[in-house]
Write an enzyme that holds these catalytic residues in place. Structure first.
Site, PDB file in Angstrom:
ATOM      1  CB  CYS A 152      -0.869   0.094   1.019  1.00 35.86           C
ATOM      2  SG  CYS A 152      -0.479  -0.259   2.675  1.00 35.86           S
ATOM      3  NE  ARG A 187      18.943   0.187  -2.926  1.00 35.24           N
ATOM      4  CZ  ARG A 187      20.193   0.572  -2.919  1.00 35.24           C
ATOM      5  NH1 ARG A 187      20.756  -0.505  -2.292  1.00 35.24           N
ATOM      6  NH2 ARG A 187      20.832   1.488  -3.484  1.00 35.24           N
ATOM      7  CB  SER A 188      12.871   0.300   3.560  1.00 30.68           C
ATOM      8  OG  SER A 188      11.601   0.626   2.838  1.00 30.68           O
ATOM      9  CG  ASP A 210      21.120   1.836   0.711  1.00 30.13           C
ATOM     10  OD1 ASP A 210      22.326   1.986   0.319  1.00 30.13           O
ATOM     11  OD2 ASP A 210      21.055   0.558   0.862  1.00 30.13           O
ATOM     12  CB  VAL A 211      23.535   4.789   4.422  1.00 25.47           C
ATOM     13  CG1 VAL A 211      22.647   5.790   5.087  1.00 25.47           C
ATOM     14  CG2 VAL A 211      23.041   3.340   4.823  1.00 25.47           C
ATOM     15  CG  PHE A 272       8.007   7.681   1.517  1.00 26.87           C
ATOM     16  CD1 PHE A 272       8.121   6.812   2.581  1.00 26.87           C
ATOM     17  CD2 PHE A 272       8.462   7.677   0.527  1.00 26.87           C
ATOM     18  CE1 PHE A 272       9.202   5.868   2.423  1.00 26.87           C
ATOM     19  CE2 PHE A 272       9.640   6.840   0.201  1.00 26.87           C
ATOM     20  CZ  PHE A 272      10.028   5.802   1.259  1.00 26.87           C
TER      21      PHE A 272
END
Lengths: 320, 320
Positions: A152, A187-188, A210-211, A272
């Site tokens: 979602c 980039r979860s 990402d890091v 977000f």
């Protein structure tokens, strides 16, 4: 020019609120629930004792009730959560459920998420749904009658980009981001990586940061690849951002700010994260700025619930 | 992969024909003329004896008649052209005129163009109209009732870019190209330079290229300038094109081809030259390709005629 004077200059950029974007979907959802014989039932399972999660759960409850759903929050012990999920799976009066994570904050959370049955997974986090998304498979069946569920939050971001005019409806469905470049800072597994895949599958050139590094997600010239490929990228974040039409951030840190000087003139920027990832001066550079996205995410969650109900109705017909 | 094999691969790009884009306007024009007490009269003045110009004049005639106009082609000697223009200016039964250029092919043509009265200049080439366009002045009067006329080929290109989804309707009118980068290969006084100004006034970052150099047309970060400024640009055409969302060509040469390798993946490409400025393989790189624009230009010309009639009606009211 002094800072004060430059702030006084009226710029062409606009701030677009999530509530404005969500309206179309909440209207559609309300219309759909009003036509059902009884309110669909959504169960929230809270097992982490976190007051922030509780207030988020309450907010989900308030929104879903206002849109014609029956919402029940069940607070259980961590140890009882798995059993409670199975109870909901088997209970015909429950149409969908949300598990408020993190619970254990480790791999066990992923295991628990997979316990939610395909038919009630409103968040779209079941492996089947996630895998369909990565492989650009948009239906659950060969007849293309049952649409797959999309996670979602990434789905909310897609709808936001559609609203902002980033998707071009002149192109074929599935190709409508062709020509757009997007940088995503996050980039979860829950949002950043699926979002990069979704946007690249829709035709965008996506830089996922990402890091540790930056990856490029893309379908090649002419979008001749059916699904995206991922390649390592040697560009810096600055280089990626400066060539991007859209920048999406989701950094869970109050002190992090995306450098405004990396934003291309007139780019679209969307945050977000629950934290404010853009500084106020981003409005001097961006054409459209969406400071938060939560209200669209909740709308997508309820939209997924309605879709799951449609899918299961179609399933019953097939068996009849 | 062999060339043949690579051509067989289906790409996501689409070719969009000018007739498709013109349809909305020709429908509107036809509806408008059907409501008028009599067909508006358009006069074409042909003084160059060029068979190509004659066939273009005939085509304009055919289109305008089919859309409810009365079209009269007058063929005169070069020496009689100026007098004929003044005759049309004074003739109340004539609502608009087109002079088919080149006649002398030098500055005298510009002089002759200025002889056409403001009220009948359907091509929008009168100095007043051109100057309004460069200065981003969109109305003829302080009450903002009479819209200024925009030169018809640049206007056609604006309408084409609107159709292709390059303008973002979420932004304010006048800012809707904010964030878009455009390269225009042509800097003629009739099309290329006014087009660069129009698009930059609407918020785009525009690289205007001709054989001599590249200029940048822009309104700055946040579009804080009310009208565009022009600055010299040290970038190469390749650099400009590779950062461009849109490439517009108008090179009057059958042998010229814009290098496909300069086209950014998924860019939108539009050719307004009568020659084919893009090679066929541009479809491997572009998302939307408009191979010619003439039919939209003629629609704009007739639309301008209707607008001139509205403006003069408003003028009469003001005097009454």
């Amino acid at each position: 020019m002094s800072t004060l004077a430059s702030q006084a200059v009226k710029t062409a950029g606009k701030t677009i609120l999530a509530s404005t974007i969500a309206k179309r979907f909440t209207d559609e959802i309300q219309l759909a629930t009003s036509k059902l014989p009884k309110p669909p039932k959504l169960v929230g399972l809270l097992a982490n004792g976190d007051p922030a999660a509780k207030s988020y759960a309450d907010y989900t409850g308030k929104t879903s009730k206002s849109l014609g759903f029956d919402y029940e929050l069940r607070q259980v012990d961590k140890e009882a959560l798995e059993e409670e999920i199975y109870k909901c799976n088997e209970d015909d009066s429950v149409n969908g459920m949300i598990v408020y994570f993190p619970v254990y904050g480790d791999h066990q959370d992923q295991y628990l998420q997979q316990c939610v049955s395909l038919d009630k997974d409103v968040e779209g986090l079941n492996f089947k749904y996630v895998s369909n998304m990565y492989h650009n498979i948009r239906y659950m069946d060969e007849k293309h009658e049952k649409k797959s569920i999309v996670p979602c939050t990434p789905l909310a971001l897609v709808k936001i980009l559609e609203y902002l005019g980033i998707y071009n409806p002149l192109l074929n469905y599935g190709d409508r981001l062709y020509g757009k470049t997007v940088t995503i800072v996050n980039r979860s597994e829950i949002v950043g990586r699926p979002l990069a895949a979704l946007l690249a599958n829709d035709g965008a050139t996506v830089y996922s940061a990402d890091v540790n590094n930056i990856q490029l997600y893309e379908r090649g010239d002419g979008l001749t690849l059916k699904k995206h490929r991922v390649v390592e990228c040697s560009k810096t974040l600055e280089e990626c951002a400066k060539s991007s039409d859209v920048i999406v951030t989701g950094v869970p840190s109050a002190s992090y700010k995306f450098p405004t000087e990396y934003v291309k003139r007139g780019a679209v920027v969307v945050n977000f994260s629950f934290e404010k990832n853009f500084a106020d001066d981003v409005k001097q550079k961006a054409s459209l700025y969406v400071p938060s996205t939560g209200k669209v995410t909740i709308a997508m969650l309820l939209r997924n619930l309605l879709r799951l109900m449609e899918n299961s109705k179609k399933g019953e017909k097939d068996q009849a």
